[in-house]
Every structure is written in structure tokens, then in C-alpha cells.
Design an enzyme around this catalytic site. Structure first.
Site, PDB file in Angstrom:
ATOM      1  N   PRO A 197       0.789  -1.234   0.000  1.00  0.00           N
ATOM      2  CA  PRO A 197       0.000   0.000   0.000  1.00  0.00           C
ATOM      3  C   PRO A 197       0.817   1.278   0.000  1.00  0.00           C
ATOM      4  O   PRO A 197       0.257   2.362  -0.100  1.00  0.00           O
ATOM      5  CB  PRO A 197      -0.809  -0.118   1.298  1.00  0.00           C
ATOM      6  N   ASP A 203       3.379   1.430 -11.580  1.00  0.00           N
ATOM      7  CA  ASP A 203       2.072   2.054 -11.437  1.00  0.00           C
ATOM      8  C   ASP A 203       2.148   3.312 -10.593  1.00  0.00           C
ATOM      9  O   ASP A 203       3.074   3.501  -9.803  1.00  0.00           O
ATOM     10  CB  ASP A 203       1.087   1.085 -10.768  1.00  0.00           C
ATOM     11  N   LYS A 240      -2.071   4.422 -14.178  1.00  0.00           N
ATOM     12  CA  LYS A 240      -3.392   4.933 -14.539  1.00  0.00           C
ATOM     13  C   LYS A 240      -3.857   5.894 -13.457  1.00  0.00           C
ATOM     14  O   LYS A 240      -3.589   5.715 -12.282  1.00  0.00           O
ATOM     15  CB  LYS A 240      -4.400   3.778 -14.674  1.00  0.00           C
ATOM     16  N   GLY A 273       0.769  -1.440  -7.293  1.00  0.00           N
ATOM     17  CA  GLY A 273       0.382  -1.119  -5.925  1.00  0.00           C
ATOM     18  C   GLY A 273      -0.443  -2.235  -5.317  1.00  0.00           C
ATOM     19  O   GLY A 273      -1.195  -2.926  -6.011  1.00  0.00           O
ATOM     20  N   GLY A 274      -0.285  -2.429  -4.009  1.00  0.00           N
ATOM     21  CA  GLY A 274      -1.057  -3.485  -3.341  1.00  0.00           C
ATOM     22  C   GLY A 274      -0.614  -4.856  -3.768  1.00  0.00           C
ATOM     23  O   GLY A 274       0.583  -5.160  -3.813  1.00  0.00           O
ATOM     24  N   ASP A 275      -1.578  -5.695  -4.113  1.00  0.00           N
ATOM     25  CA  ASP A 275      -1.310  -7.056  -4.583  1.00  0.00           C
ATOM     26  C   ASP A 275      -1.720  -7.163  -6.044  1.00  0.00           C
ATOM     27  O   ASP A 275      -2.774  -6.639  -6.429  1.00  0.00           O
ATOM     28  CB  ASP A 275      -2.098  -8.067  -3.743  1.00  0.00           C
ATOM     29  N   VAL A 296      -5.381  -8.326  -6.649  1.00  0.00           N
ATOM     30  CA  VAL A 296      -6.518  -7.661  -6.012  1.00  0.00           C
ATOM     31  C   VAL A 296      -6.808  -6.381  -6.802  1.00  0.00           C
ATOM     32  O   VAL A 296      -6.175  -5.347  -6.600  1.00  0.00           O
ATOM     33  CB  VAL A 296      -6.250  -7.337  -4.529  1.00  0.00           C
ATOM     34  N   MET A 299     -11.151   2.063  -4.491  1.00  0.00           N
ATOM     35  CA  MET A 299     -11.381   2.895  -5.682  1.00  0.00           C
ATOM     36  C   MET A 299     -12.831   3.334  -5.786  1.00  0.00           C
ATOM     37  O   MET A 299     -13.402   3.396  -6.880  1.00  0.00           O
ATOM     38  CB  MET A 299     -10.962   2.121  -6.947  1.00  0.00           C
TER      39      MET A 299
END
Length: 341
Positions: A97, A120, A142, A173-175, A178, A253
Site C-alpha cells: 500500500p 504504477d 493509470k 500497488g497493493g497485490d 486484487v 477505488m
């Protein structure tokens, strides 16, 4: 293969044809060496040699008589093969994160071995040049409503670079799996016949609420949590199913659709006084939490001017954030206060 010896600050002169020296250059830079590169025999001048504490003749350069002569008596000289042409590969890496500290050991190693990094917007890990020395870094991030590099083009880039024999890290970002479109990128690599691996990352769905003292599960409060994308509002059927679970709802999001999401949940039977929160910019110095109820949260968020990236949490576990505000900071010995609208 990584050089495990710490060569921090050691001046190293790498000598060899441009097409054969790239992998060696990346290895020595990753080990901390200060690298000079020479790709022609007549460029091995006394001035260049004088700056080196170690010289490395790569591949065909081991037969460059002029280079050996120029180096004689000036510094230790080693040789290494340029190696067979490498087969490229794709590695999807979850950056977590936010912040270098939340990268896994496997993620750090994958970046250190990268020739190309496609990164990203939300993969905020700090100095990529230090994590992936010598690698080409391409920003394909994005932003809401603006996809400067469309997903099909991202997949073409990672396949093209890997087919050229490079190790391509797709940093997300993150996983990756996911809401990260990792499955599509894996499929593109497999379709191209490329080796592909996935390094999991810490998902913001769990970590960001946790950073604000909100556990997504809590004994006698919630034994189930559901993660949904907020790109589009919930329909009546989805909202009813989520309310029936009587657990924690985490929306990623979803700031653009906060009003229709909360409205549909209440319409489906969720009590309007159910605790709800937005955790904005998790794991950054600007992190803040806005805590209210499912009915009051949209207005609180609007008045606070909160924006993406944020994680929305709905459920009784949000009340645990009040415990977090009373905790003692172990370093400074003071009570930490959470920003609450």
C-alpha cells in the site's frame, strides 16, 4: 545472479562490447560499486585505469591485448564470460500500500534483478533507481479517468521487452491479483511463451484500514469481510447480498461513487447509523481518517475535501478506531490523535 559481496564505493572498471556488458554492469551497480564502462580496447586509457580499484574484462574483452597491457600493474584484473543469451521473463510484483518498508524481501530481490520496471502510480516505493539500479523504468500508471497507457499496450510492452531477453518487473500497488489486472498480464506472458512469476503484495484492503486502527475482522463483532471495487455503484442485488452477510465491507477505488454506494446499502436494509470510515492516503505522511456512519459519511467526506486514493470501510469494526486514538506512541511517548471529521 546477484553479487552478495558489499562493494559500496569501490571504483570498478568494466570492459567489454556494449552488447555483452549490460548484465555485469547491473550486478556490480547493485552491489554498490562505482562503475565505469569502456566498450572498446583503445578507450582503456591510463586516465581511465587510474580511477579503478578493480577491472573486469567481460566476454570477448578477455582477448583485448591493448586493454590488458594498459591495466598491467595498475589494479587487480578479473575476467568473466558474457554468458549465453538470456531468456526473458516477466515478474509481477506487489508493492503493497505504500512505502519501502512494506515491500517484501522477494519484491526487493525481484526489483534488484530487473532490466525493465513497468510501474504504477500507486506503487510508491521511493527511489526505484536505487532498488532497480541500471533498469529502464517506464511509468504506465493509470489515474482516475485517464489511462495514459492502456492495458493492452502495457501487456505489449512487458511481452516485447521479455521476448528481447530482458527480465521485466511489473510493479503494482497493493497485490497484483486484487483489482490489479494481474491475471490479464499473466495470461499475456503465458500466451507469448514466457516464464512468469507473481510476487504477492500487502493489499490496501486490509493494511490501510489496519493503519487507522480498524481491524477488518474482530471477535464478536465481524467474522467476515468483503472487498469490492467501487469503480461502479452497487446494484440492488449486490447491496442486498452484502448487507445480508452482516460483516465488514471494504471498498477500493470507490470515492467517486461514495454517495450511490452508501445510498444503495441503506436502501437494502443496512441501518443508517452503521459505523463507516474513509482512510485517505494510507501509509503516507498525509494519512487521515474520516469517521462517521454510513448515512453521514458522504457529507463528512465532502466537507473534509477527501479524495483518492482512499479506502472506504463500512461496519461495526470501524468503532475500534476510537481505541486506536488512545494508544500511546511507543517512540515519542505521546497519545496519537486521529483526524476525525
Amino acid at each position: 545472479m546477484l553479487i552478495e559481496t558489499d562493494l559500496t564505493g569501490l571504483p570498478v572498471l568494466l570492459i567489454g562490447p556494449a552488447g555483452a556488458i549490460g548484465a555485469a554492469e547491473r550486478r556490480y551497480r547493485r552491489a554498490g560499486a562505482v562503475v565505469d564502462v569502456v566498450d572498446a580496447p583503445d578507450a582503456v586509457t591510463p586516465e581511465v585505469c587510474a580511477r579503478a580499484a578493480l577491472a573486469v574484462l567481460v566476454g570477448p574483452a578477455s582477448t583485448w591485448h591493448e586493454a590488458r597491457t594498459a591495466l598491467t600493474g595498475r589494479c587487480p584484473v578479473v575476467t568473466e564470460p558474457s554468458g549465453e543469451p538470456r531468456r526473458g521473463r516477466v515478474v509481477l510484483v506487489g508493492a503493497g500500500p505504500g512505502g519501502l518498508e512494506l515491500l517484501t524481501v522477494a519484491a526487493v530481490r525481484a526489483l534488484a534483478e530487473a532490466d525493465v520496471v513497468l510501474t504504477d502510480r500507486l506503487a510508491a516505493v521511493g527511489d526505484l533507481a536505487a532498488l532497480a539500479p541500471g533498469a529502464e523504468v517506464v511509468d504506465v500508471g493509470k489515474r482516475p479517468g485517464h489511462h495514459a497507457v492502456p492495458q493492452p499496450q502495457i501487456q505489449r510492452l512487458l511481452v516485447e521487452r521479455a521476448l528481447a531477453g530482458l527480465t521485466v518487473v511489473r510493479l503494482k500497488g497493493g497485490d497484483p491479483y486484487v483489482f490489479g489486472r494481474g491475471g490479464e498480464e499473466v495470461a499475456a506472458a503465458v500466451e507469448a511463451g514466457l516464464p512468469v512469476t507473481v510476487v504477492p503484495g500487502i493489499s490496501s484492503a486490509v493494511a490501510v484500514p489496519g493503519s487507522a486502527g480498524i481491524p477488518v475482522t474482530h471477535r464478536d463483532v465481524s467474522h467476515v469481510f468483503t472487498v469490492v471495487s467501487g469503480h461502479v455503484p452497487l446494484d440492488a442485488r449486490q447491496a442486498a447480498a452484502l448487507v445480508a452477510l452482516e460483516g465488514t465491507l471494504v471498498v477500493l477505488m470507490g470515492m467517486h461513487n461514495l454517495v450511490p454506494i452508501t445510498t444503495e446499502l441503506v436502501r437494502a436494509g443496512l441501518p443508517g447509523d452503521t459505523a463507516a470510515a474513509v482512510v485517505e492516503r494510507g501509509f503516507t505522511p498525509d494519512q487521515r481518517s474520516i469517521v462517521g456512519t454510513v448515512s453521514t459519511l458522504p457529507d463528512l467526506v465532502s466537507r473534509a475535501g477527501a479524495a483518492s486514493p482512499s479506502v472506504i470501510v463500512v461496519g461495526d469494526v470501524v468503532e475500534q478506531s476510537a481505541v486506536w486514538t488512545r494508544r500511546v506512541d511507543g517512540v515519542a511517548g505521546r497519545t496519537e490523535r486521529m483526524v476525525v471529521a
